[in-house]
Scaffold this motif. Structure first.
Motif, mmCIF file in Angstrom:
data_model
loop_
_atom_site.group_PDB
_atom_site.id
_atom_site.type_symbol
_atom_site.label_atom_id
_atom_site.label_comp_id
_atom_site.label_asym_id
_atom_site.label_seq_id
_atom_site.Cartn_x
_atom_site.Cartn_y
_atom_site.Cartn_z
ATOM 1 N N GLY A 94 0.814 -1.210 0.000
ATOM 2 C CA GLY A 94 0.000 0.000 0.000
ATOM 3 C C GLY A 94 0.851 1.265 0.000
ATOM 4 O O GLY A 94 2.091 1.213 -0.030
ATOM 5 N N PRO A 95 0.200 2.427 0.052
ATOM 6 C CA PRO A 95 0.943 3.701 0.027
ATOM 7 C C PRO A 95 1.653 3.967 1.353
ATOM 8 O O PRO A 95 1.161 3.591 2.420
ATOM 9 C CB PRO A 95 -0.162 4.742 -0.206
ATOM 10 C CG PRO A 95 -1.387 4.098 0.361
ATOM 11 C CD PRO A 95 -1.253 2.635 0.098
ATOM 12 N N ARG A 96 2.820 4.578 1.291
ATOM 13 C CA ARG A 96 3.537 5.012 2.482
ATOM 14 C C ARG A 96 3.056 6.418 2.824
ATOM 15 O O ARG A 96 3.298 7.373 2.086
ATOM 16 C CB ARG A 96 5.050 5.027 2.208
ATOM 17 C CG ARG A 96 5.588 3.712 1.666
ATOM 18 C CD ARG A 96 5.510 2.603 2.691
ATOM 19 N NE ARG A 96 6.010 1.335 2.155
ATOM 20 C CZ ARG A 96 6.078 0.205 2.831
ATOM 21 N NH1 ARG A 96 5.644 0.186 4.083
ATOM 22 N NH2 ARG A 96 6.543 -0.889 2.279
ATOM 23 N N LEU A 97 2.364 6.558 3.954
ATOM 24 C CA LEU A 97 1.671 7.813 4.258
ATOM 25 C C LEU A 97 2.599 8.886 4.800
ATOM 26 O O LEU A 97 2.339 10.069 4.634
ATOM 27 C CB LEU A 97 0.529 7.542 5.248
ATOM 28 C CG LEU A 97 -0.517 6.547 4.726
ATOM 29 C CD1 LEU A 97 -1.552 6.258 5.794
ATOM 30 C CD2 LEU A 97 -1.182 7.083 3.466
ATOM 31 N N GLY A 98 3.682 8.499 5.479
ATOM 32 C CA GLY A 98 4.710 9.461 5.849
ATOM 33 C C GLY A 98 4.377 10.343 7.041
ATOM 34 O O GLY A 98 3.413 10.128 7.778
ATOM 35 N N ARG A 99 5.190 11.403 7.213
ATOM 36 C CA ARG A 99 5.119 12.279 8.385
ATOM 37 C C ARG A 99 3.809 13.036 8.472
ATOM 38 O O ARG A 99 3.257 13.200 9.567
ATOM 39 C CB ARG A 99 6.276 13.285 8.359
ATOM 40 C CG ARG A 99 7.615 12.720 8.744
ATOM 41 C CD ARG A 99 8.690 13.786 8.630
ATOM 42 N NE ARG A 99 8.435 14.914 9.518
ATOM 43 C CZ ARG A 99 9.171 16.024 9.526
ATOM 44 N NH1 ARG A 99 10.174 16.154 8.683
ATOM 45 N NH2 ARG A 99 8.881 16.992 10.373
ATOM 46 N N ALA A 100 3.320 13.524 7.354
ATOM 47 C CA ALA A 100 2.109 14.346 7.385
ATOM 48 C C ALA A 100 0.933 13.564 7.956
ATOM 49 O O ALA A 100 0.169 14.070 8.785
ATOM 50 C CB ALA A 100 1.784 14.866 5.988
ATOM 51 N N HIS A 101 0.789 12.329 7.536
ATOM 52 C CA HIS A 101 -0.309 11.507 8.034
ATOM 53 C C HIS A 101 -0.122 11.187 9.514
ATOM 54 O O HIS A 101 -1.087 11.200 10.293
ATOM 55 C CB HIS A 101 -0.409 10.216 7.229
ATOM 56 C CG HIS A 101 -1.551 9.342 7.645
ATOM 57 N ND1 HIS A 101 -1.410 8.331 8.575
ATOM 58 C CD2 HIS A 101 -2.865 9.330 7.274
ATOM 59 C CE1 HIS A 101 -2.567 7.732 8.759
ATOM 60 N NE2 HIS A 101 -3.471 8.313 7.992
ATOM 61 N N SER A 102 1.119 10.896 9.928
ATOM 62 C CA SER A 102 1.393 10.613 11.337
ATOM 63 C C SER A 102 1.089 11.827 12.202
ATOM 64 O O SER A 102 0.497 11.707 13.287
ATOM 65 C CB SER A 102 2.856 10.195 11.509
ATOM 66 O OG SER A 102 3.146 9.016 10.787
ATOM 67 N N ARG A 103 1.485 13.001 11.724
ATOM 68 C CA ARG A 103 1.221 14.235 12.472
ATOM 69 C C ARG A 103 -0.285 14.496 12.573
ATOM 70 O O ARG A 103 -0.792 14.856 13.647
ATOM 71 C CB ARG A 103 1.928 15.396 11.792
ATOM 72 C CG ARG A 103 1.847 16.721 12.530
ATOM 73 C CD ARG A 103 2.819 17.726 11.934
ATOM 74 N NE ARG A 103 2.624 17.894 10.511
ATOM 75 C CZ ARG A 103 3.549 17.602 9.601
ATOM 76 N NH1 ARG A 103 4.713 17.101 9.959
ATOM 77 N NH2 ARG A 103 3.309 17.794 8.308
ATOM 78 N N LYS A 104 -0.985 14.284 11.478
ATOM 79 C CA LYS A 104 -2.433 14.490 11.474
ATOM 80 C C LYS A 104 -3.132 13.500 12.404
ATOM 81 O O LYS A 104 -4.065 13.858 13.133
ATOM 82 C CB LYS A 104 -2.966 14.354 10.049
ATOM 83 C CG LYS A 104 -4.467 14.538 9.921
ATOM 84 C CD LYS A 104 -4.916 14.363 8.467
ATOM 85 C CE LYS A 104 -6.431 14.483 8.354
ATOM 86 N NZ LYS A 104 -6.885 14.287 6.944
ATOM 87 N N SER A 105 -2.695 12.248 12.393
ATOM 88 C CA SER A 105 -3.301 11.232 13.248
ATOM 89 C C SER A 105 -3.067 11.544 14.715
ATOM 90 O O SER A 105 -3.967 11.382 15.556
ATOM 91 C CB SER A 105 -2.733 9.848 12.903
ATOM 92 O OG SER A 105 -3.028 9.500 11.569
ATOM 93 N N LEU A 106 -1.854 11.989 15.049
ATOM 94 C CA LEU A 106 -1.546 12.329 16.443
ATOM 95 C C LEU A 106 -2.364 13.527 16.902
ATOM 96 O O LEU A 106 -2.867 13.561 18.033
ATOM 97 C CB LEU A 106 -0.054 12.621 16.580
ATOM 98 C CG LEU A 106 0.454 12.940 17.985
ATOM 99 C CD1 LEU A 106 0.132 11.819 18.960
ATOM 100 C CD2 LEU A 106 1.957 13.212 17.961
ATOM 101 N N PHE A 107 -2.529 14.518 16.027
ATOM 102 C CA PHE A 107 -3.367 15.681 16.344
ATOM 103 C C PHE A 107 -4.812 15.260 16.584
ATOM 104 O O PHE A 107 -5.440 15.660 17.572
ATOM 105 C CB PHE A 107 -3.291 16.698 15.207
ATOM 106 C CG PHE A 107 -4.349 17.765 15.268
ATOM 107 C CD1 PHE A 107 -4.213 18.847 16.124
ATOM 108 C CD2 PHE A 107 -5.495 17.682 14.483
ATOM 109 C CE1 PHE A 107 -5.196 19.833 16.191
ATOM 110 C CE2 PHE A 107 -6.474 18.663 14.537
ATOM 111 C CZ PHE A 107 -6.320 19.732 15.396
ATOM 112 N N SER A 108 -5.351 14.436 15.680
ATOM 113 C CA SER A 108 -6.743 14.000 15.801
ATOM 114 C C SER A 108 -6.955 13.181 17.068
ATOM 115 O O SER A 108 -7.939 13.375 17.797
ATOM 116 C CB SER A 108 -7.126 13.175 14.569
ATOM 117 O OG SER A 108 -8.420 12.637 14.696
#
Length: 306
Positions: free
Chosen positions: A30-44
């Motif tokens: 699958g796609p590698r979501l990277g830092r932006a997705h990790s940051r967004k998930s932690l914020f949410s």
């Protein structure tokens, strides 16, 4: 050790043959979501956690009670305005957060340690940094989540006041301008309170110590500043009263909105900062504390997990 009559390296007679089991391991394609997705998930996750969402039932009780405590006075003010045919709201938008500062303090004191202290206590912070996420991402996500949670807490009652004022047929232009000023003040207060509270909470992994430290700082500084301002008012030193507001977070917000937004000040015997220089100092102090607390959090998390 081989049994009698068996050949080394071969199974003995009657023993079951070796079997390779396919348990279904597959490569991730699958796609590698990277830092932006990790940051967004932690914020949410952190934002939801501030209101107990995704946590146990008892974790939702206090945040929801405090939300109710913030909104009920706004509903009462709207009801009074409509049924008494007032031409103005009984309380200005910018004054609402100052009057209900105790509720805001309890909310941030309970949720800032929940956001960061548990990660420190159970030593799970290094697990975040083992992913494609940097320390600045962790600090920014936690800071933004608590600031947004505070802004939601303070903005919702302002929305209730604004909608109620329009339903009561109060002046649209005047109410819209006051509502916008109230939102700006609430945004600055949210950033200021979130930064100060997270720094205190990040010092200790003990949640109880963090809660006590945050409440003590906000209550003691406000009490001390108000007391000294009262003494200065009795001695008619009104210029001193305006400068003393720099030494407490809530009076900082009060002084800023008095000078820049034309709000009514809660300072005894003085209408906020004494002059333009003092008003500018209030603004610079707020921005400096916001930036400084972010820097202190970055410094704190440089050594975590190393």
């Amino acid at each position: 050790m081989a049994t009698p009559g068996s050949t080394p390296g071969r199974p003995s007679a009657g023993s079951p043959p070796d079997v390779i089991h396919n348990i279904g391991y597959r490569k991730y394609t699958g796609p590698r979501l990277g830092r932006a997705h990790s940051r967004k998930s932690l914020f949410s996750q952190s934002l939801r956690g501030a209101y107990g969402l995704g946590r146990s039932g008892k974790s939702k009780v206090l945040p929801m009670l405090l939300v109710g405590a913030m909104c009920v006075p706004a509903l009462i003010l709207v009801a009074v305005t409509i049924f008494t045919n007032r031409t103005e709201l009984p309380l200005e938008y910018t004054r609402y957060v100052v009057v209900l500062q105790a509720v805001i303090t309890l909310f941030v004191a309970s949720q800032a340690p929940q956001s960061v202290s548990r990660d420190l206590r159970f030593k799970t912070t290094p697990l975040y940094f083992s992913r494609p996420i940097e320390r600045v991402d962790y600090v920014a996500a936690k800071y933004a989540a608590l600031a947004v949670a505070l802004f939601m807490l303070t903005a919702v009652p302002l929305v209730i006041l604004y909608v109620g004022a329009l339903l009561g047929k109060l002046s649209f232009g005047h109410q819209t301008a006051g509502f916008a000023k109230g939102l700006l003040s609430a945004a600055l207060l949210s950033l200021l309170f979130a930064g100060i509270s997270l720094v205190i909470a990040a010092i200790t992994p003990r949640r109880g110590f963090g809660v006590a430290g945050i409440i003590a700082l906000f209550v003691i500084t406000y009490g001390a500043v108000s007391s000294v301002q009262g003494v200065a008012n009795n001695q008619e030193k009104h210029d001193v009263i305006g400068w003393l507001g720099l030494f407490s977070p809530i009076t900082l917000i009060d002084g800023f909105q008095t000078w820049f937004l034309g709000a009514t000040s809660a300072f005894p015997g003085a209408d906020g900062p004494p002059d333009a220089l003092a008003g500018l100092v209030y603004l610079v102090a707020i921005l400096a504390i916001i930036a400084g607390t972010f820097g202190l959090l970055m410094r704190r998390y440089r050594k975590v997990g190393l």
